[in-house]
Structure formats: structure tokens, C-alpha cells
Design a protein around this motif. Structure first.
Motif, PDB file in Angstrom:
ATOM      1  N   LEU A 242      -5.096   4.918  -4.703  1.00 30.01           N
ATOM      2  CA  LEU A 242      -4.528   5.057  -3.353  1.00 30.01           C
ATOM      3  C   LEU A 242      -3.109   4.513  -3.283  1.00 30.01           C
ATOM      4  O   LEU A 242      -2.245   5.057  -2.599  1.00 30.01           O
ATOM      5  N   TYR A 243      -2.827   3.434  -4.053  1.00 31.61           N
ATOM      6  CA  TYR A 243      -1.492   2.830  -4.015  1.00 31.61           C
ATOM      7  C   TYR A 243      -0.487   3.689  -4.791  1.00 31.61           C
ATOM      8  O   TYR A 243       0.578   4.034  -4.300  1.00 31.61           O
ATOM      9  N   ARG A 244      -0.866   4.073  -6.036  1.00 29.52           N
ATOM     10  CA  ARG A 244       0.080   4.806  -6.885  1.00 29.52           C
ATOM     11  C   ARG A 244       0.070   6.299  -6.578  1.00 29.52           C
ATOM     12  O   ARG A 244       1.097   6.964  -6.675  1.00 29.52           O
ATOM     13  N   GLY A 245      -1.116   6.775  -6.145  1.00 29.66           N
ATOM     14  CA  GLY A 245      -1.247   8.219  -5.923  1.00 29.66           C
ATOM     15  C   GLY A 245      -0.481   8.714  -4.714  1.00 29.66           C
ATOM     16  O   GLY A 245      -0.124   9.888  -4.609  1.00 29.66           O
ATOM     17  N   ALA A 246      -0.204   7.801  -3.763  1.00 26.42           N
ATOM     18  CA  ALA A 246       0.524   8.227  -2.551  1.00 26.42           C
ATOM     19  C   ALA A 246       1.995   8.488  -2.860  1.00 26.42           C
ATOM     20  O   ALA A 246       2.712   9.092  -2.058  1.00 26.42           O
ATOM     21  N   TYR A 247       2.479   7.996  -3.958  1.00 20.16           N
ATOM     22  CA  TYR A 247       3.887   8.050  -4.387  1.00 20.16           C
ATOM     23  C   TYR A 247       4.749   7.146  -3.510  1.00 20.16           C
ATOM     24  O   TYR A 247       5.446   6.276  -3.959  1.00 20.16           O
ATOM     25  N   TRP A 248       4.602   7.286  -2.175  1.00 22.94           N
ATOM     26  CA  TRP A 248       5.359   6.459  -1.215  1.00 22.94           C
ATOM     27  C   TRP A 248       4.608   5.137  -1.042  1.00 22.94           C
ATOM     28  O   TRP A 248       3.530   5.110  -0.452  1.00 22.94           O
ATOM     29  N   ARG A 249       5.207   4.069  -1.566  1.00 25.07           N
ATOM     30  CA  ARG A 249       4.440   2.823  -1.696  1.00 25.07           C
ATOM     31  C   ARG A 249       4.803   1.800  -0.627  1.00 25.07           C
ATOM     32  O   ARG A 249       5.873   1.863  -0.023  1.00 25.07           O
ATOM     33  N   ARG A 250       3.910   0.834  -0.484  1.00 25.66           N
ATOM     34  CA  ARG A 250       4.126  -0.348   0.355  1.00 25.66           C
ATOM     35  C   ARG A 250       4.223   0.004   1.845  1.00 25.66           C
ATOM     36  O   ARG A 250       4.023   1.170   2.220  1.00 25.66           O
ATOM     37  N   GLY A 251       4.494  -0.952   2.648  1.00 32.39           N
ATOM     38  CA  GLY A 251       4.624  -0.742   4.089  1.00 32.39           C
ATOM     39  C   GLY A 251       3.349  -1.062   4.833  1.00 32.39           C
ATOM     40  O   GLY A 251       2.252  -0.941   4.281  1.00 32.39           O
ATOM     41  N   PRO A 252       3.472  -1.490   6.096  1.00 28.76           N
ATOM     42  CA  PRO A 252       2.311  -1.963   6.858  1.00 28.76           C
ATOM     43  C   PRO A 252       1.249  -0.894   7.096  1.00 28.76           C
ATOM     44  O   PRO A 252       0.055  -1.202   7.053  1.00 28.76           O
ATOM     45  N   VAL A 253       1.638   0.350   7.318  1.00 24.92           N
ATOM     46  CA  VAL A 253       0.639   1.383   7.603  1.00 24.92           C
ATOM     47  C   VAL A 253      -0.156   1.703   6.345  1.00 24.92           C
ATOM     48  O   VAL A 253      -1.391   1.662   6.339  1.00 24.92           O
ATOM     49  N   THR A 254       0.548   1.970   5.265  1.00 24.64           N
ATOM     50  CA  THR A 254      -0.123   2.278   3.988  1.00 24.64           C
ATOM     51  C   THR A 254      -1.060   1.152   3.576  1.00 24.64           C
ATOM     52  O   THR A 254      -2.223   1.383   3.231  1.00 24.64           O
ATOM     53  N   MET A 255      -0.555  -0.086   3.630  1.00 24.98           N
ATOM     54  CA  MET A 255      -1.329  -1.206   3.083  1.00 24.98           C
ATOM     55  C   MET A 255      -2.490  -1.595   3.992  1.00 24.98           C
ATOM     56  O   MET A 255      -3.520  -2.077   3.520  1.00 24.98           O
ATOM     57  N   ALA A 256      -2.379  -1.330   5.286  1.00 19.53           N
ATOM     58  CA  ALA A 256      -3.536  -1.576   6.174  1.00 19.53           C
ATOM     59  C   ALA A 256      -4.624  -0.552   5.896  1.00 19.53           C
ATOM     60  O   ALA A 256      -5.817  -0.879   5.873  1.00 19.53           O
ATOM     61  N   ALA A 257      -4.223   0.684   5.630  1.00 20.42           N
ATOM     62  CA  ALA A 257      -5.211   1.722   5.315  1.00 20.42           C
ATOM     63  C   ALA A 257      -5.910   1.409   3.992  1.00 20.42           C
ATOM     64  O   ALA A 257      -7.141   1.454   3.897  1.00 20.42           O
ATOM     65  N   ILE A 258      -5.127   1.046   2.984  1.00 21.90           N
ATOM     66  CA  ILE A 258      -5.727   0.716   1.677  1.00 21.90           C
ATOM     67  C   ILE A 258      -6.612  -0.524   1.809  1.00 21.90           C
ATOM     68  O   ILE A 258      -7.686  -0.615   1.211  1.00 21.90           O
ATOM     69  N   ALA A 259      -6.189  -1.466   2.637  1.00 26.95           N
ATOM     70  CA  ALA A 259      -6.986  -2.687   2.849  1.00 26.95           C
ATOM     71  C   ALA A 259      -8.364  -2.351   3.384  1.00 26.95           C
ATOM     72  O   ALA A 259      -9.377  -2.918   2.944  1.00 26.95           O
ATOM     73  N   ALA A 260      -8.417  -1.421   4.326  1.00 27.63           N
ATOM     74  CA  ALA A 260      -9.711  -1.078   4.933  1.00 27.63           C
ATOM     75  C   ALA A 260     -10.652  -0.488   3.889  1.00 27.63           C
ATOM     76  O   ALA A 260     -11.849  -0.819   3.844  1.00 27.63           O
ATOM     77  N   VAL A 261     -10.105   0.356   3.018  1.00 26.06           N
ATOM     78  CA  VAL A 261     -10.937   0.926   1.944  1.00 26.06           C
ATOM     79  C   VAL A 261     -11.400  -0.179   1.006  1.00 26.06           C
ATOM     80  O   VAL A 261     -12.587  -0.294   0.675  1.00 26.06           O
ATOM     81  N   ASP A 262     -10.475  -1.038   0.606  1.00 22.91           N
ATOM     82  CA  ASP A 262     -10.792  -2.117  -0.357  1.00 22.91           C
ATOM     83  C   ASP A 262     -11.911  -2.999   0.180  1.00 22.91           C
ATOM     84  O   ASP A 262     -12.891  -3.271  -0.534  1.00 22.91           O
ATOM     85  N   VAL A 263     -11.798  -3.426   1.417  1.00 23.18           N
ATOM     86  CA  VAL A 263     -12.807  -4.346   1.983  1.00 23.18           C
ATOM     87  C   VAL A 263     -14.145  -3.632   2.158  1.00 23.18           C
ATOM     88  O   VAL A 263     -15.206  -4.190   1.846  1.00 23.18           O
ATOM     89  N   ALA A 264     -14.103  -2.369   2.572  1.00 26.83           N
ATOM     90  CA  ALA A 264     -15.365  -1.617   2.729  1.00 26.83           C
ATOM     91  C   ALA A 264     -16.081  -1.498   1.383  1.00 26.83           C
ATOM     92  O   ALA A 264     -17.316  -1.618   1.315  1.00 26.83           O
ATOM     93  N   LEU A 265     -15.333  -1.288   0.310  1.00 25.90           N
ATOM     94  CA  LEU A 265     -15.961  -1.153  -1.014  1.00 25.90           C
ATOM     95  C   LEU A 265     -16.482  -2.503  -1.511  1.00 25.90           C
ATOM     96  O   LEU A 265     -17.566  -2.568  -2.121  1.00 25.90           O
ATOM     97  N   TRP A 266     -15.767  -3.596  -1.231  1.00 24.50           N
ATOM     98  CA  TRP A 266     -16.288  -4.927  -1.580  1.00 24.50           C
ATOM     99  C   TRP A 266     -17.549  -5.214  -0.769  1.00 24.50           C
ATOM    100  O   TRP A 266     -18.510  -5.798  -1.271  1.00 24.50           O
ATOM    101  N   ASP A 267     -17.568  -4.788   0.486  1.00 21.80           N
ATOM    102  CA  ASP A 267     -18.749  -4.982   1.355  1.00 21.80           C
ATOM    103  C   ASP A 267     -19.952  -4.279   0.735  1.00 21.80           C
ATOM    104  O   ASP A 267     -21.034  -4.858   0.594  1.00 21.80           O
ATOM    105  N   ILE A 268     -19.738  -3.033   0.277  1.00 12.56           N
ATOM    106  CA  ILE A 268     -20.822  -2.252  -0.334  1.00 12.56           C
ATOM    107  C   ILE A 268     -21.288  -2.917  -1.630  1.00 12.56           C
ATOM    108  O   ILE A 268     -22.482  -3.119  -1.851  1.00 12.56           O
ATOM    109  N   LYS A 269     -20.327  -3.281  -2.478  1.00 13.26           N
ATOM    110  CA  LYS A 269     -20.687  -3.877  -3.771  1.00 13.26           C
ATOM    111  C   LYS A 269     -21.504  -5.154  -3.579  1.00 13.26           C
ATOM    112  O   LYS A 269     -22.509  -5.379  -4.256  1.00 13.26           O
ATOM    113  N   ALA A 270     -21.075  -5.987  -2.634  1.00  9.58           N
ATOM    114  CA  ALA A 270     -21.792  -7.249  -2.404  1.00  9.58           C
ATOM    115  C   ALA A 270     -23.167  -6.984  -1.799  1.00  9.58           C
ATOM    116  O   ALA A 270     -24.148  -7.667  -2.140  1.00  9.58           O
TER     117      ALA A 270
END
Ligand code: CS2
Ligand code: MG
Length: 400
Positions: free
Chosen positions: A70-98
Motif C-alpha cells: 500500500l505504501y510503495r504501490g501507491a507511488y505517491w507516498r507519505r502525507g496525512p490522508v495516505t498514512m491514515a488510510a494505511i494505518a487503518a488497514v495495518d491495525v485491522a490486520l493486527w486485530d485479526i492476527k491477534a
């Protein structure tokens, strides 16, 4: 295990929140916070329109690979909108794994490094008597550390200070607050002198300058506050100009906290490697999730810098829960901001974490320990709301 659905839930129990819910083919779901105060719909669209289609059919256990894609594939990196979206995916996947592991998330992050998580709360007042009442209220709630914000003589509406009257305007467009740096620099040391006279030398005190000073003004304020022994002076100057902190650091020993508006480690490169700050402030929700934030804390630890995860009311209970799991597990924990949430918010997001006598604990529920009551969430529809803007006395826009 495969992701079979992912939806973005907007709800507004007292204020807007954006939540991602990821569903798997084995019936285990995970939640992530994607709330970006004042720009919520941008993140909701980034997720719904660009990220969710890429998640369907993928293995939720491949957290790092999904994050990197999600970070590298978007090509356009960083920024509050991108990183909040990636954060939501990351935490949801950690929630599932745990949840699949049957463990609270902190156990997957190395287990507990402490028994509980120290917090600080917010006290404010338009004047010193009102401030004292607010400090007493936070002390009564058990907070071991208190952030002090006050009005500034001559100014009508200042950051962090509750107002009696509702803000003027149509309730949607940004409220305009006024600012006068010289009046602020003259009055704040007097306020802390009064607080120390009233509450003594031991109470842990913090202050947020909220990005409003130039480096030399920040240096002056840091020096003027040294007699009052602050735990930290936060966001003393807009820190995109990381080099500016060298000047501040040269002039004052008041500890410095920066980073709630930062969303990748590159925003901290100079600040951390030259030890120009003492606390890193990014939130799980704004920094791309648990995965990158734990890496930042490891980088910070090499330079004797500690965590201080951002925890205002506009981080949802989902983002707060993820933070508390990290707080419990990492070694270089500093302090956790905890402004708390409304009762309605707690009803929409039932959670396992507890706040007792000023300390948080994530609880022992599998996952991050938060649920989303979707029907109740739907009862609180999203309503556009902007953060205030700040204008100097001559009308010039200033940092808020
Ligand atoms: C503040 C925040 O808590 C803090 O340190 O800087 O309240 C900030 O103003 C808000 O999170 C902005 O949405
Ligand atoms: Mg702040």
C-alpha cells in the motif's frame, strides 16, 4: 485465510470518526481507525475507492507485505490522508492476527514491559481561577500529569481553552481564533508561576504551544519556563523546518515534544538523529499504523527519546486501543495523552481498555479489544466539521 470484505464506517457520536472494518472468510474481523480531523471524507474515499478493492482476496496475516504494497504501490507516498488510510488497514490486520492467536495485541508486540500506562490529561481556563478549577478536576480523576492551556490577555478564543459561548459562524466553516504571540509570550510564564505557587513543585505539568512560534520565540519561551520545570513544551515551532529545533535546543533545557502532525519516520530524521527533541508524538492512526510506529520508537530509543502517543478526543477508541497496546509493550515508553471520549462514543465503540487512577491498561481481550456497534454508529451520521483557523490581530493567517 482471505479478506472477503472491508467497509468504511463514518459515525459522529459527538464528533466524526472514520473506521475500517475488515472481514475474513473465517468469520474473524478487524477494526482500524482512519480518523483525520477535518478531512475525514478524504481518507474514507482513499480507503473505499482505492484500497479496499486491493485488499479483497489477500491473506490478512501478511501485515508487513500488505503495508509495503500500500505504501510503495501507491507511488505517491507519505502525507496525512495516505498514512491514515494505511494505518487503518495495518491495525485491522493486527486485530485479526491477534484474535486468531487468541491473544491481546500487546502479547504479539513482545509482551508487557510495564504493568500500566501513565497518562496526562487536559486542564484549561480562560483565566487562572478557571484554570485552577480545571487542574483540580483532572487531579480528582487521578491524572498523574496535566497539560495546562490558558487564555491570553486581549484574545477572544485561544486553542485548547473551552469557551462558554458557542463559536460564531454557521457551525460548519472553520471557527476563526485570534492570536498575538507577544501577548502569549508575556503571559504564559506568569500563568505557570501561579500554577506552581498553587500546586507546588511536584505536579507534572506540560504545555502545548501548538506550532505557533518561530524558533527564536520558542527558545525564549523554553528558557522562560525553565523555573517551572515542565515535563515538556509541545510543538514549540512548526517542525517541517526540523533544522529550527537546533536553535531552540541551544537555548533551553525545557524538554521538547513534537510530531503529532508527522506521518512518516522521514519527518523525524534530523530531530531524532540529532536528539533535538525528547518525545515523539505521532499517533498510530496518523503514522501508518502499529507496524511503522513501533519502528519509529526503536529509532527514537537509539537516541534516548521516548514515546508520547497523541491521544486527543479525535483519535477514536480503536486508535486509542492500538496505542495502549504499543504503550504497554515498548521499552522506551514516555507518557500517553488521554483526553477521553463521550459516553456516546464509548457506546459505539465498546472496548476492553480501562482508565483507572490516571493509568490505562489495554485489557486481555483477544485482538485490540474494541468492537463497533454498527447500528448505533449509523444513528450518528457524519456531519462536516473543520478545525479552527488562526488569525493575527491584523488578520494574517497564522499557525493554529
Ligand atoms: C492537540 C490536539 O492533543 C494535542 O496535543 O495538539 O488536540 C490537536 O489540536 C487535535 O488533535 C487536532 O485535531
Ligand atoms: Mg498537540
Amino acid at each position: 485465510m482471505k479478506i472477503v470484505d472491508a467497509k468504511v464506517v463514518l459515525t459522529s457520536p459527538g464528533r466524526n470518526f472514520v473506521t475500517l472494518k475488515v472481514e475474513t472468510d473465517e468469520g474473524v474481523s478487524g477494526l482500524g481507525d482512519a480518523t483525520l480531523n477535518g478531512r475525514e471524507l478524504a481518507v474514507a474515499s482513499y480507503l473505499r475507492d482505492h484500497v479496499v478493492p486491493l485488499l479483497l482476496g489477500t491473506d490478512p496475516h501478511r501485515i508487513e507485505d500488505t503495508w509495503q504494497s500500500l505504501y510503495r504501490g501507491a507511488y505517491w507516498r507519505r502525507g496525512p490522508v495516505t498514512m491514515a488510510a494505511i494505518a487503518a488497514v495495518d491495525v485491522a490486520l493486527w486485530d485479526i492476527k491477534a484474535k486468531v492467536a487468541g491473544l491481546p495485541l500487546y502479547q504479539l508486540l513482545g509482551g508487557a514491559s510495564r504493568d500500566r500506562v501513565r497518562t496526562y490529561g487536559h486542564a484549561s481556563g480562560r483565566d487562572v481561577p478557571q484554570l485552577f478549577d480545571s487542574i483540580r478536576a483532572r487531579l480528582a480523576e487521578g491524572y498523574p500529569a496535566i497539560r495546562v492551556q490558558t487564555g491570553v490577555p486581549g484574545l477572544k478564543r485561544v486553542y485548547g481553552v473551552q469557551q462558554d459561548a458557542a463559536p460564531s459562524g454557521d457551525g460548519v466553516r472553520p471557527v476563526v481564533e485570534d492570536w498575538d504571540t507577544d501577548a502569549y509570550l508575556r503571559s504564559l510564564p506568569r500563568v505557570f508561576d501561579a500554577v506552581r505557587q498553587e500546586f507546588g513543585p511536584d505536579l507534572v505539568l506540560l504545555h502545548d504551544a501548538h506550532h505557533r512560534l518561530t524558533p527564536i520565540q520558542a527558545a525564549r519561551l523554553g528558557k522562560d519556563l525553565e523555573p517551572y520545570d515542565l515535563f515538556w513544551l509541545e510543538d514549540c515551532t512548526p517542525a517541517e523546518n526540523q533544522d529550527g529545533l537546533r536553535l531552540v535546543r541551544r537555548h533551553t533545557t525545557t524538554p521538547l515534544a513534537i510530531g503529532e502532525v508527522f506521518n512518516t519516520v522521514f519527518d523525524y530524521q534530523t530531530l531524532v538523529s540529532e536528539q533535538l527533541i525528547d518525545y515523539v508524538r505521532s499517533a498510530v492512526t496518523h503514522f501508518g499504523g502499529v507496524s511503522p510506529l513501533r519502528k519509529l520508537f526503536d529509532f527514537a530509543a537509539q537516541h534516548q527519546i521516548k514515546s508520547a502517543i497523541h491521544g486527543p478526543e479525535d483519535i477514536s477508541p480503536v486508535g486509542m486501543a492500538a496505542a495502549i497496546h504499543l504503550d504497554l509493550a515498548i521499552h522506551n515508553f514516555g507518557i500517553q495523552e488521554y483526553a477521553g471520549h463521550t459516553e456516546q462514543t464509548g457506546a459505539v465503540f465498546p472496548h476492553a481498555y480501562t482508565f483507572t487512577d490516571g493509568y490505562l491498561h489495554p485489557g486481555e481481550a483477544a485482538g485490540i479489544g474494541v468492537e463497533l456497534e454498527e447500528e448505533l454508529a449509523a444513528a450518528y451520521p457524519y456531519a462536516p466539521a473543520y478545525l479552527p483557523i488562526n488569525r493575527l490581530q491584523d488578520g494574517t493567517v497564522h499557525d493554529w
